[in-house]
Design a protein around this motif. Sequence first.
Motif, PDB file in Angstrom:
ATOM      1  N   UNK A 209      12.910  26.826  11.049  1.00  0.00           N
ATOM      2  CA  UNK A 209      12.093  27.887  11.620  1.00  0.00           C
ATOM      3  C   UNK A 209      11.588  28.805  10.522  1.00  0.00           C
ATOM      4  N   UNK A 210      10.439  29.425  10.745  1.00  0.00           N
ATOM      5  CA  UNK A 210      10.003  30.511   9.878  1.00  0.00           C
ATOM      6  C   UNK A 210      10.758  31.778  10.257  1.00  0.00           C
ATOM      7  N   UNK A 211      10.587  32.841   9.478  1.00  0.00           N
ATOM      8  CA  UNK A 211      11.427  34.031   9.615  1.00  0.00           C
ATOM      9  C   UNK A 211      11.277  34.738  10.964  1.00  0.00           C
ATOM     10  N   UNK A 212      10.089  34.723  11.546  1.00  0.00           N
ATOM     11  CA  UNK A 212       9.855  35.446  12.801  1.00  0.00           C
ATOM     12  C   UNK A 212      10.862  35.004  13.866  1.00  0.00           C
ATOM     13  N   UNK A 213      11.551  35.960  14.476  1.00  0.00           N
ATOM     14  CA  UNK A 213      12.662  35.631  15.374  1.00  0.00           C
ATOM     15  C   UNK A 213      12.248  35.444  16.821  1.00  0.00           C
ATOM     16  N   UNK A 214      11.408  36.327  17.334  1.00  0.00           N
ATOM     17  CA  UNK A 214      11.109  36.311  18.762  1.00  0.00           C
ATOM     18  C   UNK A 214      10.053  35.264  19.091  1.00  0.00           C
ATOM     19  N   UNK A 215      10.309  34.512  20.167  1.00  0.00           N
ATOM     20  CA  UNK A 215       9.347  33.519  20.626  1.00  0.00           C
ATOM     21  C   UNK A 215       8.267  34.150  21.482  1.00  0.00           C
ATOM     22  N   UNK A 216       7.140  33.481  21.595  1.00  0.00           N
ATOM     23  CA  UNK A 216       5.991  33.994  22.338  1.00  0.00           C
ATOM     24  C   UNK A 216       5.853  33.225  23.653  1.00  0.00           C
ATOM     25  N   UNK A 217       5.821  33.968  24.777  1.00  0.00           N
ATOM     26  CA  UNK A 217       5.738  33.346  26.098  1.00  0.00           C
ATOM     27  C   UNK A 217       4.285  33.219  26.540  1.00  0.00           C
ATOM     28  N   UNK A 218       3.889  31.996  26.889  1.00  0.00           N
ATOM     29  CA  UNK A 218       2.541  31.756  27.393  1.00  0.00           C
ATOM     30  C   UNK A 218       2.563  30.454  28.192  1.00  0.00           C
ATOM     31  N   UNK A 219       1.913  30.454  29.348  1.00  0.00           N
ATOM     32  CA  UNK A 219       1.740  29.250  30.146  1.00  0.00           C
ATOM     33  C   UNK A 219       3.069  28.562  30.476  1.00  0.00           C
ATOM     34  N   UNK A 220       4.095  29.348  30.782  1.00  0.00           N
ATOM     35  CA  UNK A 220       5.386  28.793  31.170  1.00  0.00           C
ATOM     36  C   UNK A 220       6.233  28.283  30.026  1.00  0.00           C
ATOM     37  N   UNK A 221       5.811  28.530  28.779  1.00  0.00           N
ATOM     38  CA  UNK A 221       6.555  28.064  27.605  1.00  0.00           C
ATOM     39  C   UNK A 221       6.855  29.217  26.653  1.00  0.00           C
ATOM     40  N   UNK A 222       7.885  29.030  25.824  1.00  0.00           N
ATOM     41  CA  UNK A 222       8.153  29.960  24.725  1.00  0.00           C
ATOM     42  C   UNK A 222       7.965  29.195  23.425  1.00  0.00           C
ATOM     43  N   UNK A 223       7.401  29.887  22.408  1.00  0.00           N
ATOM     44  CA  UNK A 223       6.898  29.190  21.227  1.00  0.00           C
ATOM     45  C   UNK A 223       7.294  29.911  19.947  1.00  0.00           C
ATOM     46  N   UNK A 224       7.669  29.090  18.923  1.00  0.00           N
ATOM     47  CA  UNK A 224       8.008  29.605  17.602  1.00  0.00           C
ATOM     48  C   UNK A 224       7.318  28.765  16.532  1.00  0.00           C
TER      49      UNK A 224
END
Length: 386
Positions: A209-224
Motif C-alpha cells: 500500500x501507499x502511505x495514505x491510510x483511509x480508503x475512499x468509498x464510492x459506488x459500494x466499494x472502498x478503495x486504496x
Amino acid sequence: MPNASLLPEELIAEILSWVPVKALMQFRCVSKTWNSLILHPTFVKLHLHRSSKNSHILVMYKDINAEDDKLVACVAPCSIRHLLENPSSTVDHGCHRFNANYLVSGVCNGLVCLRDSFAGHEFQEYWFRFWNPATRVMSIDSPPLRLHSSNYKTKWYHVKCALGYDDLSETYKVAVVLSDIKSQKMEVRVHCLGDTCWRKILTCLDFHFLQQCDGQFVNGTVNWLALRKLSSDYIWRYELVIFSYDMKNETYRYLLKPDGMSEVSFPEPRLGILKGYLCLSCDHGRTHFVVWLMREFGVEKSWTQLLNVSYEHLQLDQFPFPSTSMIPLCMSEDEDVMLLASYGRKEFVLVNKRDNRMDDIGGFDGKYYWPYSYDYVPSLVLPYRN
C-alpha cells in the motif's frame, strides 16, 4: 368537528423530508409523533435520498491549541460554495475538536468513522466510533481489533481502514486491510455497525500500500492506492493500481491508473473523491500538478484529466523537488473552479480554469496542518443500530 387544518401523516412526512437536519432535530420537540417519525429508519432513508448531494464536504485538519500546546484533531462540515468563497473562515465555522488520537477513517452518508488505537508491548489495538456531526450523536466504541506484532504488520501506515455502506443488507461497515507476516498475504476484516465482533472476509496476494491510510468509498466499494508486484522474464516490477473492495459482494479487484500517468512519484499520488467520483492527484515530472477523475466507476477508459497546472504557474519551488504536497479539496458544480491545499506554502490555492487564473486566498500557517476533505451530506443516519 375535527380540525380541518390537520394534515395527513403521509403529507407531513413528505414535507419534512425536504427540511434540513438542524431544523428537524428541533422539530422533534413538537410531539412524540414527530420525534418518532423523524428518527424512523424509513424516514431517515427518504430524507437522505432527497438531501442535496455534492454540495458539502467535510474537512479534516490538525490544530495546535494555544493554551496547552496540544495537538488536536478538527473536523469541519462545510458548504462547498462557502468554502470556495472564503476557505479559512468557513473551516473555522462549526468546527468540532477531538483529542488528536482520533483520526477520521472514512465518511459515508453523513456518518463519520473515527479511529483510535493503543500500542502494547507486543501488539497494537484499534477501535472505532461512528459519529454524525449533523445530529451530534456518537456511538460507543466498537469491539477492539487486536493485532499481534508477531502475526501482522501493526504500524499505522500498514493498517488500512475505510467506512462504507452495503445497500443489500443496509449496513454500515468498517473494512480493515491487514498484512499477514507469516502467510505473506493481505487479509480483509470487517465490522458492521451494531455488531459485537470482527469477521475475517477474505485473503489475497500480498502487495504494497501507499502511505495514505483511509480508503475512499464510492459506488459500494472502498478503495486504496497500492503497488502490485508483477514479473516479466524473471524481472520484478511494480505497477500502480487501485485496490477496490466491494462491500456488498465481499470481493476485490484492481483498477488501473489513467493512461499517460507516470508511475509513483514524490510526493506520492493521492486518492480522493470529488463530486462523487473517484479522484487521483499526483506530481508529474516534478513540473506539474495533475488531477484525474474516473467518470464511470470501474471503467479505466473513463479517466478524465481535470487539471494540469505547472508549478511555475503556481509559483512553487521546483528544486530539488516541488515543496508542494498539494491536494484538491473541492470544486464548483460546473468544474471550472477548484480549491487546492498547498502544504509547502501552507495556503489555499483557488484555480479558475475558465479564466486561467490562480490565486492564494488565505493561509493556514501556524494553525492548520494537513487539511484534507471527504464528500459529505448532512443526514439523520444513526451511528448505532436502531
